[in-house]
Scaffold this active site. Structure first.
Site, PDB file in Angstrom:
ATOM      1  N   VAL A  64       0.864  -1.184   0.000  1.00 31.42           N
ATOM      2  CA  VAL A  64       0.000   0.000   0.000  1.00 31.42           C
ATOM      3  C   VAL A  64       0.897   1.229   0.000  1.00 31.42           C
ATOM      4  O   VAL A  64       1.810   1.336   0.834  1.00 31.42           O
ATOM      5  CB  VAL A  64      -0.930   0.022   1.241  1.00 31.42           C
ATOM      6  CG1 VAL A  64      -1.713   1.334   1.297  1.00 31.42           C
ATOM      7  CG2 VAL A  64      -1.881  -1.164   1.222  1.00 31.42           C
ATOM      8  N   ALA A 109       4.370   4.111   3.050  1.00 31.34           N
ATOM      9  CA  ALA A 109       3.966   2.880   2.369  1.00 31.34           C
ATOM     10  C   ALA A 109       4.157   1.711   3.333  1.00 31.34           C
ATOM     11  O   ALA A 109       4.762   1.873   4.403  1.00 31.34           O
ATOM     12  CB  ALA A 109       4.809   2.686   1.114  1.00 31.34           C
ATOM     13  N   LYS A 110       3.642   0.571   2.995  1.00 31.96           N
ATOM     14  CA  LYS A 110       3.892  -0.636   3.789  1.00 31.96           C
ATOM     15  C   LYS A 110       3.543  -1.852   2.953  1.00 31.96           C
ATOM     16  O   LYS A 110       2.727  -1.762   2.032  1.00 31.96           O
ATOM     17  CB  LYS A 110       3.017  -0.630   5.054  1.00 31.96           C
ATOM     18  CG  LYS A 110       3.559  -1.497   6.164  1.00 31.96           C
ATOM     19  CD  LYS A 110       4.670  -0.802   6.942  1.00 31.96           C
ATOM     20  CE  LYS A 110       5.219  -1.665   8.050  1.00 31.96           C
ATOM     21  NZ  LYS A 110       6.052  -0.890   8.971  1.00 31.96           N
ATOM     22  N   GLY A 111       4.178  -2.965   3.278  1.00 30.99           N
ATOM     23  CA  GLY A 111       3.885  -4.201   2.570  1.00 30.99           C
ATOM     24  C   GLY A 111       3.736  -5.345   3.551  1.00 30.99           C
ATOM     25  O   GLY A 111       4.157  -5.254   4.713  1.00 30.99           O
ATOM     26  N   ASP A 150      10.496  -5.220   8.681  1.00 32.99           N
ATOM     27  CA  ASP A 150       9.485  -5.084   9.736  1.00 32.99           C
ATOM     28  C   ASP A 150       9.368  -6.465  10.389  1.00 32.99           C
ATOM     29  O   ASP A 150      10.275  -7.298  10.216  1.00 32.99           O
ATOM     30  CB  ASP A 150       8.147  -4.601   9.134  1.00 32.99           C
ATOM     31  CG  ASP A 150       7.157  -4.162  10.206  1.00 32.99           C
ATOM     32  OD1 ASP A 150       7.365  -3.104  10.814  1.00 32.99           O
ATOM     33  OD2 ASP A 150       6.178  -4.904  10.468  1.00 32.99           O
TER      34      ASP A 150
END
Ligand code: NAD
Length: 422
Positions: A64, A109-111, A150
């Site tokens: 995202v 953002a992040k995944g 992460d």
């Protein structure tokens, strides 16, 4: 702009509730509010991987991009069995606000990939990482979206991301990802950065209350990258770590826990944290949160402090190492108890700050000494802490909403300067 009633454990709703409160305090215009509320874009990828057994498994992954208003998207990749799109959305939005709080030129953002890294072999994890990265090669890029580690991912994962992307674009591109090993364009001080940033925030809070680290009892939930580095650094600085737990449980010990020995036990000897000899009274990952201490540092996962249990907290300072450890429903209970909160988007921003330094160094091809990295980190964290506390006083809000106001204001100003391309 009504503040919606929501399921307490939906982290996206929790993030939205804080955003809406801060937006109202800021009198954000309706159009800007709508623009900042929703992500720029989101993608789901299906990741076929042949397991060591020969069986073909298809994993689900997300990325995202919440905002690229102030710069390229920036945010980690989480490998966990319970990853959801809503969680990734929330984490992406928090990255936007976090980068703005510390005023670095990134969006958010992040995944995430739904998988259990503890149940996959190293080569299976490599295949998952490479295929996920290959699916997102047009999306990632040093000027577009820059991943980082992460939960469940580490330096090695980032090295695979760098290699996969580089093979696709036909040249070595170190700046496409941060949190890499030192030998591959990583930055000195990155591994410790989130923990160091947390300690800098605690030091500032102690000064505010006229306390010294030597008289300060600390409990840390989580002994991964963030929790282990924060507790090691704080132990070295004279803080007394009296409680520590990972997902399997931990210890409470008023005399203080020998953190370097525990670190060696878990990370060199590779033994389970709860089996550490002489740790102290055994406790669970949940119960550790409610033992008496001066600083409580949740550094594991979301939704640990809720409306159901917040009344049991027995700390003076809550320093959030994890993202979203406190639900928005718990916020007023924590405030009523007079606990000084150092909110996640400020407290754990040391990691992304040194990720930014790593990206700068990679693009310059010129690497800094560790002392330089740490000094620059210290400056940014101290300034950001002061700004958040000042905003809290000026706007008569708690530190969390102050951090959101500071961040949203910065992003909104950049957005208005850019205007709306049509
Ligand atoms: P990690 O995978 O290295 O470690 C996670 C730790 O939390 C492990 O010790 C695990 O046993 C423990 N844990 C997991 N679920 C738990 C539970 N329910 N109760 C108690 N302990 C539990 O992850 P990390 O990189 O240390 O990240 C921890 C948190 O910090 C996450 O919220 C992450 O988003 C956030 N964060 C990480 C960074 C970073 O640089 N790695 C930066 C900013 C924020």
């Amino acid at each position: 702009m009504p503040v919606a009633v929501h399921d307490e454990l939906n982290v996206y709703a929790s993030a939205e509730a804080r955003f809406e409160t801060a937006a109202q305090k800021l009198h954000l215009e309706e159009g800007v509010y709508r623009f900042l509320k929703y992500p720029d874009k989101e993608i789901t990828v299906y990741i076929p991987v042949v397991l060591d057994s020969g069986h073909l498994e298809v994993f689900v992954g997300y990325r995202v991009l919440h905002s690229s208003v102030r710069g390229p998207g920036k945010g980690g990749i989480r490998f966990a069995p319970d990853v959801t799109l809503d969680e990734v959305r929330a984490l992406a939005a928090w990255m936007t606000w976090k980068c703005a709080v510390v005023n670095i030129p990134f969006g958010g953002a992040k995944g995430g990939v739904i998988c259990d890294p503890e149940k996959l072999s190293k080569s299976e994890l490599e295949r998952v990482t490479r295929r996920y990265t290959a699916s997102l090669c047009d999306w990632f890029g040093p000027e577009r979206d820059i991943p980082a580690p992460d939960i469940g991912t580490d330096e090695q994962t980032m090295a695979w991301v760098m290699d996969t992307y580089s093979m696709h674009v036909r040249h070595a591109t170190t700046a496409v990802v941060t949190g890499k090993p030192l030998d591959l364009g990583g930055s000195r001080g990155r591994k410790e950065a989130t923990g160091r940033g947390l300690m800098i925030c605690c030091d500032k809070a102690l000064k505010k209350f006229g306390l010294a680290p030597q008289n300060c009892r600390v409990i840390v939930q989580g002994f991964g990258n963030v929790g282990s580095q924060a507790s090691l650094l704080m132990h070295q600085a004279g803080y007394r770590i009296i409680g520590i737990a990972d997902v399997h449980g931990g210890f409470y010990n008023e005399k203080g826990i020998d953190i370097p020995k525990l670190h060696d036990w878990v990370y060199t000897q590779r033994k389970p944290l709860p089996d550490f000899p002489g740790g102290g009274e055994k406790t669970t990952a949940q119960e550790i949160l409610f033992r008496p201490c001066d600083i409580l540092m949740p550094a594991a996962t979301e939704n640990q402090i809720t409306a159901q249990n917040a009344h049991r907290l027995d700390c003076r300072i809550l320093c959030e190492g994890a993202n979203g450890p406190t639900t928005s429903h718990a916020d007023p209970i924590v405030a009523k108890k007079g606990i000084f909160v150092i909110p996640d988007i400020l407290a754990n921003a040391g990691g992304v700050t040194v990720s930014y330094f790593e990206w700068v160094q990679d693009r310059q091809g010129f690497f800094w000494r560790e002392q330089e990295v740490n000094e620059r980190l210290q400056d940014i964290m101290e300034q950001s802490f002061d700004q958040v506390v000042r905003y809290a006083e000026t706007h008569d809000v708690d530190n969390r909403i102050a951090a959101y106001i500071l961040a949203i204001d910065r992003v909104a100003r950049a957005l208005k300067l850019r205007g709306f391309y049509a």
